[in-house]
Design an enzyme around this catalytic site. Structure first.
Site, PDB file in Angstrom:
ATOM      1  N   GLY A   1      -0.006   5.541  -4.366  1.00 52.99           N
ATOM      2  CA  GLY A   1      -0.600   6.830  -4.735  1.00 52.99           C
ATOM      3  C   GLY A   1       0.013   7.965  -3.935  1.00 52.99           C
TER       4      GLY A   1
ATOM      5  NE  ARG B   1      -7.731   2.302  -5.390  1.00 51.99           N
ATOM      6  CZ  ARG B   1      -6.523   2.295  -4.857  1.00 51.99           C
ATOM      7  NH1 ARG B   1      -5.478   2.577  -5.620  1.00 51.99           N
ATOM      8  NH2 ARG B   1      -6.350   2.009  -3.587  1.00 51.99           N
TER       9      ARG B   1
ATOM     10  CG  ASP C   1      -2.094   0.932   1.101  1.00 54.66           C
ATOM     11  OD1 ASP C   1      -2.359   1.409  -0.033  1.00 54.66           O
ATOM     12  OD2 ASP C   1      -2.735   1.212   2.125  1.00 54.66           O
ATOM     13  N   GLY C   2       0.319   2.322  -0.590  1.00 54.14           N
ATOM     14  CA  GLY C   2       0.982   3.623  -0.519  1.00 54.14           C
ATOM     15  C   GLY C   2       1.550   4.134  -1.839  1.00 54.14           C
TER      16      GLY C   2
ATOM     17  NE  ARG D   1      -2.850  -1.357   4.534  1.00 52.44           N
ATOM     18  CZ  ARG D   1      -4.113  -1.416   4.156  1.00 52.44           C
ATOM     19  NH1 ARG D   1      -4.910  -2.302   4.699  1.00 52.44           N
ATOM     20  NH2 ARG D   1      -4.590  -0.585   3.247  1.00 52.44           N
TER      21      ARG D   1
ATOM     22  CG  HIS E   1      -0.401   2.460  -9.331  1.00 53.88           C
ATOM     23  ND1 HIS E   1      -0.613   2.000  -8.053  1.00 53.88           N
ATOM     24  CD2 HIS E   1      -1.461   3.279  -9.607  1.00 53.88           C
ATOM     25  CE1 HIS E   1      -1.756   2.510  -7.585  1.00 53.88           C
ATOM     26  NE2 HIS E   1      -2.278   3.292  -8.505  1.00 53.88           N
TER      27      HIS E   1
ATOM     28  CG  LEU F   1       8.918 -17.576  -3.725  1.00 54.36           C
ATOM     29  CD1 LEU F   1       8.749 -17.525  -2.207  1.00 54.36           C
ATOM     30  CD2 LEU F   1       9.495 -16.245  -4.223  1.00 54.36           C
TER      31      LEU F   1
HETATM   32  C1  IPE Z   1      -5.479  -2.629  -0.110  1.00 51.66           C
HETATM   33  O1  IPE Z   1      -5.130  -1.303  -0.275  1.00 51.66           O
HETATM   34  C2  IPE Z   1      -5.469  -3.339  -1.433  1.00 51.66           C
HETATM   35  C3  IPE Z   1      -4.156  -3.504  -2.054  1.00 51.66           C
HETATM   36  C4  IPE Z   1      -3.001  -3.144  -1.549  1.00 51.66           C
HETATM   37  C5  IPE Z   1      -4.165  -4.146  -3.338  1.00 51.66           C
HETATM   38  P1  IPE Z   1      -6.226  -0.145  -0.416  1.00 51.66           P
HETATM   39  O2  IPE Z   1      -5.491   1.129  -0.559  1.00 51.66           O
HETATM   40  O3  IPE Z   1      -7.190  -0.494  -1.479  1.00 51.66           O
HETATM   41  O4  IPE Z   1      -6.972  -0.258   0.991  1.00 51.66           O
HETATM   42  P2  IPE Z   1      -7.798   0.815   1.820  1.00 51.66           P
HETATM   43  O5  IPE Z   1      -8.819   1.395   0.889  1.00 51.66           O
HETATM   44  O6  IPE Z   1      -6.816   1.847   2.274  1.00 51.66           O
HETATM   45  O7  IPE Z   1      -8.364   0.055   2.956  1.00 51.66           O
HETATM   46  C1  IPE Z   2      -1.506   0.307  -3.385  1.00 54.58           C
HETATM   47  O1  IPE Z   2      -1.337   1.675  -3.391  1.00 54.58           O
HETATM   48  C2  IPE Z   2      -1.830  -0.253  -4.756  1.00 54.58           C
HETATM   49  C3  IPE Z   2      -3.228  -0.669  -4.909  1.00 54.58           C
HETATM   50  C4  IPE Z   2      -4.147  -0.622  -3.982  1.00 54.58           C
HETATM   51  C5  IPE Z   2      -3.620  -1.178  -6.209  1.00 54.58           C
HETATM   52  P1  IPE Z   2      -2.562   2.678  -3.401  1.00 54.58           P
HETATM   53  O2  IPE Z   2      -2.951   2.952  -4.796  1.00 54.58           O
HETATM   54  O3  IPE Z   2      -3.652   2.224  -2.502  1.00 54.58           O
HETATM   55  O4  IPE Z   2      -1.874   3.976  -2.778  1.00 54.58           O
HETATM   56  P2  IPE Z   2      -2.458   4.952  -1.686  1.00 54.58           P
HETATM   57  O5  IPE Z   2      -2.894   4.102  -0.531  1.00 54.58           O
HETATM   58  O6  IPE Z   2      -3.584   5.676  -2.323  1.00 54.58           O
HETATM   59  O7  IPE Z   2      -1.306   5.828  -1.320  1.00 54.58           O
HETATM   60 MG    MG Z   3      -4.059   2.445  -0.539  1.00 56.39          MG
END
Ligand code: IPE
Ligand code: IPE
Ligand code: MG
Length: 236
Positions: free
Chosen positions: A19, A67, A16-17, A184, A33, A127
């Site tokens: 964006g 999204r 996550d993160g 996470r 991404h 793996l």
């Molecule tokens: C969880 O992240 C899904 C993935 C990492 C693929 P999200 O960014 O979608 O989760 P929320 O919306 O913060 O819970």
């Molecule tokens: C994780 O990063 C990738 C996916 C969920 C596909 P995000 O796209 O959720 O990035 P943030 O959480 O908005 O920073």
């Molecule tokens: Mg996210």
């Protein structure tokens, strides 16, 4: 007497993160991404090097379909690239690939590339890389309930045959052991519909690092922390 180290067979990660990483740099989310996809390759290699047998990565949730079309298209584009480009490296590193999730929602060309990659790497055994794609744990559990109910209705099993082992085998993760460690990234402390059944006794680790900044050194440090934990499973 020194405490015995925890064994570590399976790591699951919520990547996550992406964006926020891009936004912080004044870049479009798509660049986060793209960088995130490069980190996936580094961490798959690292997982092989540290010797875990299973790595499960949350790449796209069933909720992520909500999204913008632009963002979904970017993510599917990166996935197509990965599916095309990664066979050689997977073979060289003896990695078996497996996808879990609701494949009905994905484009047909993606699904056939996924199935081909699974077949082409089926004999690899260093793996297992399990990619959760269009994955939602509640959907997975409901599907398992439906499959189980259908078997009862057909008379193949009786209600009393249903137990934890049997039910686990109805999930997408059949024959994959439960994760020992869940990581996470990005500072969020939630599970976001990931492996709800499988995480029952998993050790959880939340790091503030955004996924595009994650690397092997941090993975190794987290594993070191995991090794010191006491896993009690309800016992004393
Ligand atoms: C969880 O992240 C899904 C993935 C990492 C693929 P999200 O960014 O979608 O989760 P929320 O919306 O913060 O819970
Ligand atoms: C994780 O990063 C990738 C996916 C969920 C596909 P995000 O796209 O959720 O990035 P943030 O959480 O908005 O920073
Ligand atoms: Mg996210």
């Amino acid at each position: 007497m020194t405490k015995e180290e925890n064994s570590l067979e399976h790591i699951a990660i919520i990547m996550d993160g992406n964006g926020r990483w891009a936004t912080k740099r004044g870049l479009p989310r798509s660049m986060g991404h793209k960088k995130g996809a490069e980190v996936v390759k580094e961490i798959v290699r690292a997982a092989g090097e540290v010797g875990v047998k299973f790595l499960t990565l949350y790449a796209f949730s069933t909720e992520n379909w909500q999204r913008s079309k632009d963002e979904v298209d970017t993510l599917m584009g990166l996935l197509r690239q990965y599916l095309k480009s990664d066979l050689q490296e997977l073979q060289e590193n003896n990695v078996r690939i497996k996808f879990i999730g609701e494949s009905e929602m994905l484009d047909a060309d993606i699904v056939s590339a996924m199935r081909k990659l699974e077949i082409d790497t089926a004999q690899n055994d260093a793996l297992t890389l399990c990619i959760a794609l269009s994955y939602g744990s509640r959907q997975e559990i409901v599907n398992a309930v439906k499959k189980t109910a259908a078997l009862v209705k057909k008379g193949d099993i009786s209600v009393n045959d249903i137990d934890i082992k049997m039910f686990s085998d109805m999930l997408y993760t059949k024959s994959i052991p439960d994760p020992d460690l869940l990581i996470r990234t990005s500072g969020e402390q939630r599970i976001s519909n990931y492996l709800l059944w499988q995480l029952a006794y998993t050790e959880l680790y939340f790091t503030k690092t955004l996924w595009p900044d994650f690397n092997k050194d941090e993975l190794v440090a987290i594993i070191k922390d995991y090794k010191t934990r006491e896993r009690r499973y309800g016992k004393v």
